[in-house]
Design a protein around this motif. Structure first.
Motif, PDB file in Angstrom:
ATOM      1  N   ASN A 275      -8.635   0.991   9.774  1.00 21.96           N
ATOM      2  CA  ASN A 275      -7.785   2.189   9.801  1.00 21.96           C
ATOM      3  C   ASN A 275      -8.231   3.195   8.743  1.00 21.96           C
ATOM      4  O   ASN A 275      -8.198   4.413   8.984  1.00 21.96           O
ATOM      5  N   VAL A 276      -8.635   2.696   7.574  1.00 22.01           N
ATOM      6  CA  VAL A 276      -9.146   3.582   6.527  1.00 22.01           C
ATOM      7  C   VAL A 276     -10.405   4.299   7.012  1.00 22.01           C
ATOM      8  O   VAL A 276     -10.578   5.509   6.820  1.00 22.01           O
ATOM      9  N   SER A 277     -11.288   3.529   7.677  1.00 21.01           N
ATOM     10  CA  SER A 277     -12.533   4.114   8.180  1.00 21.01           C
ATOM     11  C   SER A 277     -12.263   5.180   9.235  1.00 21.01           C
ATOM     12  O   SER A 277     -12.881   6.255   9.229  1.00 21.01           O
ATOM     13  N   LYS A 278     -11.307   4.899  10.134  1.00 15.93           N
ATOM     14  CA  LYS A 278     -10.975   5.886  11.168  1.00 15.93           C
ATOM     15  C   LYS A 278     -10.381   7.153  10.564  1.00 15.93           C
ATOM     16  O   LYS A 278     -10.630   8.262  11.025  1.00 15.93           O
ATOM     17  N   ARG A 279      -9.597   6.972   9.494  1.00 13.06           N
ATOM     18  CA  ARG A 279      -8.901   8.104   8.889  1.00 13.06           C
ATOM     19  C   ARG A 279      -9.813   8.954   7.998  1.00 13.06           C
ATOM     20  O   ARG A 279      -9.677  10.168   7.933  1.00 13.06           O
ATOM     21  N   THR A 280     -10.732   8.282   7.303  1.00 17.72           N
ATOM     22  CA  THR A 280     -11.523   8.991   6.285  1.00 17.72           C
ATOM     23  C   THR A 280     -13.018   9.031   6.580  1.00 17.72           C
ATOM     24  O   THR A 280     -13.743   9.819   5.958  1.00 17.72           O
ATOM     25  N   GLY A 281     -13.475   8.186   7.487  1.00 15.71           N
ATOM     26  CA  GLY A 281     -14.912   8.102   7.721  1.00 15.71           C
ATOM     27  C   GLY A 281     -15.640   7.258   6.699  1.00 15.71           C
ATOM     28  O   GLY A 281     -16.868   7.105   6.767  1.00 15.71           O
ATOM     29  N   GLU A 282     -14.924   6.724   5.722  1.00 18.59           N
ATOM     30  CA  GLU A 282     -15.512   5.898   4.670  1.00 18.59           C
ATOM     31  C   GLU A 282     -15.400   4.414   5.035  1.00 18.59           C
ATOM     32  O   GLU A 282     -14.442   3.993   5.692  1.00 18.59           O
TER      33      GLU A 282
ATOM     34  N   LEU B  28       0.827  -1.212   0.000  1.00 13.79           N
ATOM     35  CA  LEU B  28       0.000   0.000   0.000  1.00 13.79           C
ATOM     36  C   LEU B  28       0.858   1.259   0.000  1.00 13.79           C
ATOM     37  O   LEU B  28       0.547   2.240  -0.697  1.00 13.79           O
ATOM     38  N   VAL B  29       1.948   1.246   0.756  1.00 13.66           N
ATOM     39  CA  VAL B  29       2.830   2.418   0.798  1.00 13.66           C
ATOM     40  C   VAL B  29       3.482   2.646  -0.560  1.00 13.66           C
ATOM     41  O   VAL B  29       3.541   3.778  -1.057  1.00 13.66           O
ATOM     42  N   LYS B  30       3.967   1.583  -1.194  1.00 16.22           N
ATOM     43  CA  LYS B  30       4.712   1.732  -2.451  1.00 16.22           C
ATOM     44  C   LYS B  30       3.815   2.019  -3.646  1.00 16.22           C
ATOM     45  O   LYS B  30       4.276   2.616  -4.628  1.00 16.22           O
ATOM     46  N   THR B  31       2.568   1.569  -3.604  1.00 14.99           N
ATOM     47  CA  THR B  31       1.690   1.757  -4.768  1.00 14.99           C
ATOM     48  C   THR B  31       0.751   2.939  -4.633  1.00 14.99           C
ATOM     49  O   THR B  31       0.180   3.392  -5.628  1.00 14.99           O
ATOM     50  N   GLY B  32       0.562   3.434  -3.418  1.00 15.24           N
ATOM     51  CA  GLY B  32      -0.304   4.585  -3.227  1.00 15.24           C
ATOM     52  C   GLY B  32      -1.779   4.259  -3.115  1.00 15.24           C
ATOM     53  O   GLY B  32      -2.615   5.176  -3.045  1.00 15.24           O
ATOM     54  N   TYR B  33      -2.134   2.981  -3.088  1.00 20.40           N
ATOM     55  CA  TYR B  33      -3.547   2.620  -2.912  1.00 20.40           C
ATOM     56  C   TYR B  33      -3.940   2.746  -1.445  1.00 20.40           C
ATOM     57  O   TYR B  33      -3.103   2.663  -0.546  1.00 20.40           O
ATOM     58  N   ASP B  34      -5.268   2.938  -1.223  1.00 23.53           N
ATOM     59  CA  ASP B  34      -5.760   3.115   0.142  1.00 23.53           C
ATOM     60  C   ASP B  34      -6.069   1.785   0.830  1.00 23.53           C
ATOM     61  O   ASP B  34      -5.923   1.673   2.057  1.00 23.53           O
ATOM     62  N   TYR B  35      -6.523   0.811   0.051  1.00 29.07           N
ATOM     63  CA  TYR B  35      -6.893  -0.470   0.648  1.00 29.07           C
ATOM     64  C   TYR B  35      -6.822  -1.553  -0.422  1.00 29.07           C
ATOM     65  O   TYR B  35      -6.632  -1.267  -1.619  1.00 29.07           O
ATOM     66  N   ILE B  36      -6.971  -2.786   0.015  1.00 30.02           N
ATOM     67  CA  ILE B  36      -6.910  -3.927  -0.897  1.00 30.02           C
ATOM     68  C   ILE B  36      -8.326  -4.456  -1.072  1.00 30.02           C
ATOM     69  O   ILE B  36      -8.926  -4.992  -0.132  1.00 30.02           O
ATOM     70  N   ALA B  37      -8.868  -4.279  -2.267  1.00 25.77           N
ATOM     71  CA  ALA B  37     -10.244  -4.690  -2.535  1.00 25.77           C
ATOM     72  C   ALA B  37     -10.350  -6.196  -2.732  1.00 25.77           C
ATOM     73  O   ALA B  37     -11.311  -6.825  -2.271  1.00 25.77           O
ATOM     74  N   ASN B  38      -9.376  -6.770  -3.435  1.00 30.19           N
ATOM     75  CA  ASN B  38      -9.405  -8.205  -3.725  1.00 30.19           C
ATOM     76  C   ASN B  38      -8.014  -8.787  -3.508  1.00 30.19           C
ATOM     77  O   ASN B  38      -7.032  -8.263  -4.043  1.00 30.19           O
TER      78      ASN B  38
END
Length: 593
Positions: A172-179, A127-137
């Motif tokens: 962690n994504v939810s805590k950071r973005t509310g999404e 995630l850090v190297k690719t810039g994505y927020d989360y892993i969907a699959n």
């Protein structure tokens, strides 16, 4: 969703090295992620410094030289291991619980815990190297040989680990973005992943849809997996893989409890034999697998895969893999032709060097690897004959042989396979031309294609399961071995007339019939653990009415048991669902017979 980016990734969680591919939606291709600078491969090694309770991974862990630092290797291969002596011999804490020690408050370094933190390191780095927020699959490969009572729990453990890690990322994504974001996890066999890559390569190279058979020989550090698959392309251009036959060895299923007759055990055998020849240890003396031993194994691996590889290939290619012939090349006074490499090892002699001649490399291969590989090739040959595939016909259409995995690059392995199938090195229609790097990364590449949905797996059951009575003499089967099944569909136990079989909880829902082969002699009886029985007995409807019992499987072959009460031949109340993700938690393992 406000701009959050999810990705599809595939992981080859290897015994010696791991790799990751991510799907690039702009190019429509799966591309490797450079976890370790300059290489798509990361050594599957972790280390622990008890002084500061710090962990490290990959190359840093592999190259550690401190005697105080604990180094963990082959943790994937030990996920199903319960023998405390084997765990201790491999440097792990001999406890099964993933919990802190009550005495010290220090986390127990079990194979399960090391696997979890190693995969977390990989996922966080991606995630850090690719810039994505989360892993969907996410699709992770597991060894084909994890397919029996002793090892089936390992793939469920791996799935639970991966699911838990992605849940943590999403929280962690939810805590950071509310999404709120969601992830999908699948655990597929490594040959299925490799077959997906091969099917895609055939189409890309020929420019045509492929319909035919593929024999995938996946030889890695810990396992040999051989899979015969049928690939069909539908009218919409989607390819579907149907696994027809499977053979293989590894993951502690050898009689002497070694870790599989594959790359790791080969290199360890070479070092052990070299130590005995140098008289560091006596012939029958047990050789400790400590940091010093593994350092020697790592050095040998570097020679085999790096600086000395071309020299090794040339020597074996010219003289053959014959210890007697290679022994005649010379001796310590003529080391240029005779000696493959020297390995640093304290106490190995005046120069503290282990001598590794070509004859020793050949001798260990012929004793440790060649018999197992030949046996498994013979077994898959019988499977191909049963399916009407004339695999030794050089001009056969719609049949391909592909060798993948890191150990598949080793010259003696390739040479043995070529001789077995009488393969021509040039112009043989059965061979698929892929580079060595592509072959080594095939599992992660194919896993990524499956994660993105580019290819699909035609699902057939890997086991037969149902209920039993009278110690298995009377069986009601829900799913047959090899039966075509749908993900999530419930298959209920039926009687001989194919009518739903009704059980009474107080005396019938106790014994399970589980068989990981088509032969009745391979079946097992599993007695439901008392705590699960009490859970069932606490449901009033189950005590007052007969029930029907069914089973379903998800994409990762994780079983769920479904119990439905019936009153007056009609379903009554809610269906109860019990995931059978860990046999050792559901059944009394000692009762498997």
């Amino acid at each position: 969703m406000s701009g959050l980016k999810g990705c599809s990734i595939g992981i080859d969680f290897g015994s010696t090295n791991s790799s990751v591919f991510i799907f690039d939606s702009e190019t429509g291709k799966a591309v490797p992620v450079d976890i370790v600078t300059g290489s798509p491969l990361i050594p599957s090694v972790a280390s622990y410094n008890p002084k500061n309770r710090a962990y490290d991974y990959g190359l840093n862990a592999k190259n550690t030289s401190s005697k105080k630092v604990r180094v963990f290797k082959a943790f994937k291969m030990l996920l199903s291991e319960k023998d405390p002596m084997i765990l201790q011999d491999r440097g792990y804490d001999p406890v099964s619980e993933d919990a802190e020690s009550e005495e010290t408050g220090v986390q127990a370094n079990t194979p399960e815990y090391i696997t979890k933190i190693f995969l977390k390191y990989i996922l966080d780095t991606v995630l850090v190297k690719t810039g994505y927020d989360y892993i969907a699959n996410l699709v992770v490969g597991f060894p084909e040989v994890w397919n029996n009572i002793e090892t089936a729990g390992a793939r469920y453990v791996l799935r639970e680990i991966c699911t838990g890690l992605l849940q943590g990322i999403n929280e962690n994504v939810s805590k950071r973005t509310g999404e709120t974001v969601q992830s999908h996890v699948e655990i597929r066999t490594e040959p299925e992943c490799a077959s997906a890559f091969i099917a895609r390569q055939i189409k890309l190279k020929s420019g045509m849809d492929y319909n035919g058979h593929v024999l995938t020989i996946d030889y890695g550090g810990g396992t040999l997996d051989i899979t015969l698959s049928n690939i069909e392309t539908n009218e919409k251009g989607y390819m579907e893989i149907n696994v027809l036959a499977r053979q293989g060895v590894g993951e502690n299923n050898t009689e002497d409890k070694q870790i599989g007759n594959a790359g790791i055990i080969y290199m360890e055998s070479v070092i052990e034999e070299a130590l005995r020849r140098a008289e560091v240890y006596e012939a029958e003396e047990s050789i400790p697998h400590n940091n010093k031993f593994y350092k020697a194994v790592n050095e040998l691996e570097n020679y085999i895969t790096g600086a000395q590889r071309e020299k090794l290939e040339d020597t074996f290619g010219f003289y053959g893999v014959d210890a007697g012939v290679l022994d005649g090349l010379g001796d310590e006074d003529d080391p240029i032709d005779w000696l493959f490499c020297t390995i640093d090892f304290d106490g190995a002699g005046d120069d503290d060097e282990l001598l590794i001649p070509y004859s020793l490399m050949a001798d260990c291969y012929n004793k440790v690897i060649a018999p197992t590989l030949n046996e498994q090739l013979q077994l898959i040959m019988q499977d191909m004959i049963e399916h009407g595939i004339m695999c030794k016909n050089r001009k056969i259409d719609h049949f391909k042989i592909a060798v993948v995995g890191g150990f598949g690059r080793f010259y003696p392995v390739r040479n043995q396979i070529q001789k077995f199938f009488n393969l021509d090195r040039v112009g043989d229609a059965r061979t698929l031309e892929i580079s060595e790097d592509e072959a080594e990364l095939a599992i992660a590449h194919g896993a990524c294609l499956l994660a993105e949905g580019i290819l699909k797996i035609h699902k057939t059951s890997r086991l037969e399961i149902g209920m039993a009575q009278d110690r298995g003499k009377n069986r009601q089967i829900a799913i047959q071995y090899g039966q075509e099944i749908e993900n999530g569909k419930i298959y209920f136990c039926e009687d001989q007339n194919h009518k739903l079989y009704k059980f009474w909880l107080d005396d019938c829902v106790r014994e399970f019939w589980i068989n990981y082969s088509s032969k009745e002699s391979g079946g097992h009886i599993g007695i439901l653990k008392r705590q699960i029985v009490r859970q069932l007995e606490g449901i009033r409807e189950l005590k007052e009415a007969p029930v029907v019992v069914g089973f379903s499987m998800d994409e990762s072959d994780v079983l769920t048991m479904h119990v439905q009460p019936f009153i007056k031949n009609e379903p009554a109340g809610e269906m109860m669902n019990f995931p059978l993700s860990r046999y050792d938690k559901m059944f009394d393992i000692s009762s498997f017979v």
